[in-house]
Design an enzyme around this catalytic site. Structure first.
Site, PDB file in Angstrom:
ATOM      1  N   ARG A 178       0.801  -1.225   0.000  1.00  0.00           N
ATOM      2  CA  ARG A 178       0.000   0.000   0.000  1.00  0.00           C
ATOM      3  C   ARG A 178       0.839   1.282   0.000  1.00  0.00           C
ATOM      4  O   ARG A 178       0.281   2.364  -0.135  1.00  0.00           O
ATOM      5  CB  ARG A 178      -0.917   0.007   1.235  1.00  0.00           C
ATOM      6  CG  ARG A 178      -1.882  -1.183   1.325  1.00  0.00           C
ATOM      7  CD  ARG A 178      -3.042  -1.044   0.354  1.00  0.00           C
ATOM      8  NE  ARG A 178      -4.025  -2.103   0.549  1.00  0.00           N
ATOM      9  CZ  ARG A 178      -5.005  -2.064   1.438  1.00  0.00           C
ATOM     10  NH1 ARG A 178      -5.142  -1.007   2.205  1.00  0.00           N
ATOM     11  NH2 ARG A 178      -5.842  -3.071   1.547  1.00  0.00           N
TER      12      ARG A 178
ATOM     13  N   HIS B 118       0.358  -3.765   6.716  1.00  0.00           N
ATOM     14  CA  HIS B 118       0.982  -2.479   7.027  1.00  0.00           C
ATOM     15  C   HIS B 118       2.137  -2.676   8.002  1.00  0.00           C
ATOM     16  O   HIS B 118       2.132  -3.616   8.807  1.00  0.00           O
ATOM     17  CB  HIS B 118      -0.027  -1.519   7.675  1.00  0.00           C
ATOM     18  CG  HIS B 118      -1.005  -0.913   6.734  1.00  0.00           C
ATOM     19  ND1 HIS B 118      -2.354  -0.846   7.017  1.00  0.00           N
ATOM     20  CD2 HIS B 118      -0.854  -0.318   5.528  1.00  0.00           C
ATOM     21  CE1 HIS B 118      -2.982  -0.242   6.013  1.00  0.00           C
ATOM     22  NE2 HIS B 118      -2.088   0.082   5.102  1.00  0.00           N
TER      23      HIS B 118
ATOM     24  N   CYS C  93      -5.587   1.844  13.523  1.00  0.00           N
ATOM     25  CA  CYS C  93      -6.324   2.140  12.283  1.00  0.00           C
ATOM     26  C   CYS C  93      -7.555   3.004  12.520  1.00  0.00           C
ATOM     27  O   CYS C  93      -8.010   3.722  11.625  1.00  0.00           O
ATOM     28  CB  CYS C  93      -6.780   0.846  11.619  1.00  0.00           C
ATOM     29  SG  CYS C  93      -5.515  -0.423  11.449  1.00  0.00           S
TER      30      CYS C  93
END
Length: 265
Positions: free
Chosen positions: A138, A169, A256
């Site tokens: 990402r 991530h 998040c």
């Protein structure tokens, strides 16, 4: 050394939408239950507010199933905010939706704008001494380079690191506990990216506990990882466990679900 990397006056969070059932996921382990997600999210917001911070709670965005994961849309620093450019095409619009809310709180808001640049907040760990950015599916080299140019005049040093293979991530596998201490999985710590920091490892089989947040005097961690919780408590941290079963179905964790910052500090 200050503690501005984990003491905050503000947070922004967004309630999950009914479209969350269409959210992205690396592996399908079941459809999130919206009502349970909403209860977990309410507990999360309450814990943030308990620390004395002002929490802006945004309405759901039905058009963007993953919009509850607001951290990926921006990097918030005391000097200003930087709007990200998410690497998942379906999430590009989320950053634009977040921008006006940050402009209400910050005097300066910058943006990642390169057409070939992608970067998400979940790959960025800000410590007292540097900004660590994980290259991942990402976040690409162009996104990291543009971020580096945008924070240079604010005096930040940026260091690129590599997110482990198969990990969404960088912060899926780590989190900041205080100015010099990191919680990390053994697989990530083994890369040497935290040399010079004190590292507490997640317990074997509890790697999913690595994504916590230190928010003022609380460490918020996902419920269900007792050995890692005990390690944090024994190290002297005040720990609050929050249900995360539904967010986890969409590869989401504690960091998040919020943007955390002190504008103008």
């Amino acid at each position: 050394m200050t503690d501005r990397s984990f003491r905050f006056t503000h947070a922004i969070s967004r309630r999950p939408s009914a479209s969350i059932t269409d959210g992205l996921r690396a592996v399908d382990v079941g459809t999130p239950d919206l009502s349970l997600f909403e209860r977990h999210h309410a507990d999360y917001v309450a814990a943030l507010r308990e620390t004395g911070a002002e929490v802006v709670l945004l309405d759901p965005l039905e058009a963007y199933p993953d919009a509850v994961f607001v951290e990926d849309t921006a990097l918030c620093l005391p000097e200003g905010a930087i709007i990200m450019r998410p690497g998942a095409p379906s999430r590009l619009g989320e950053a634009a939706e977040m921008a006006p809310h940050l402009r209400q709180l910050y005097r300066e808001v910058r943006e990642i704008s390169g057409a070939d640049a992608y970067i998400e907040g979940g790959d960025i760990l800000t410590t007292e001494r540097e900004i660590l950015v994980g290259r991942s599916a990402r976040t690409n080299a162009a996104g990291i380079a543009e971020l580096q140019s945008l924070v240079a005049d604010w005096g930040y040093q940026l260091r690129e690191v590599i997110t482990p293979e198969g990990v969404l991530h960088f912060k899926t596998d780590c989190s900041l506990l205080d100015g010099q201490t990191v919680l990390a999985t053994e697989r990530l710590a083994a890369s040497g990216c935290f040399d010079g920091y004190a590292v507490i490892h997640t317990a074997p089989g509890e790697e999913a506990a690595a994504n916590t947040i230190r928010f003022n005097d609380l460490v918020l961690m996902p419920a269900g990882f007792p050995q890692t919780r005990d390690r944090l408590v024994q190290a002297g941290y005040a720990v609050r466990e929050i249900g995360n079963s539904e967010a986890a179905k969409l590869d989401g964790g504690m960091s998040c679900l919020s943007l955390r910052f002190s504008p103008g500090a």
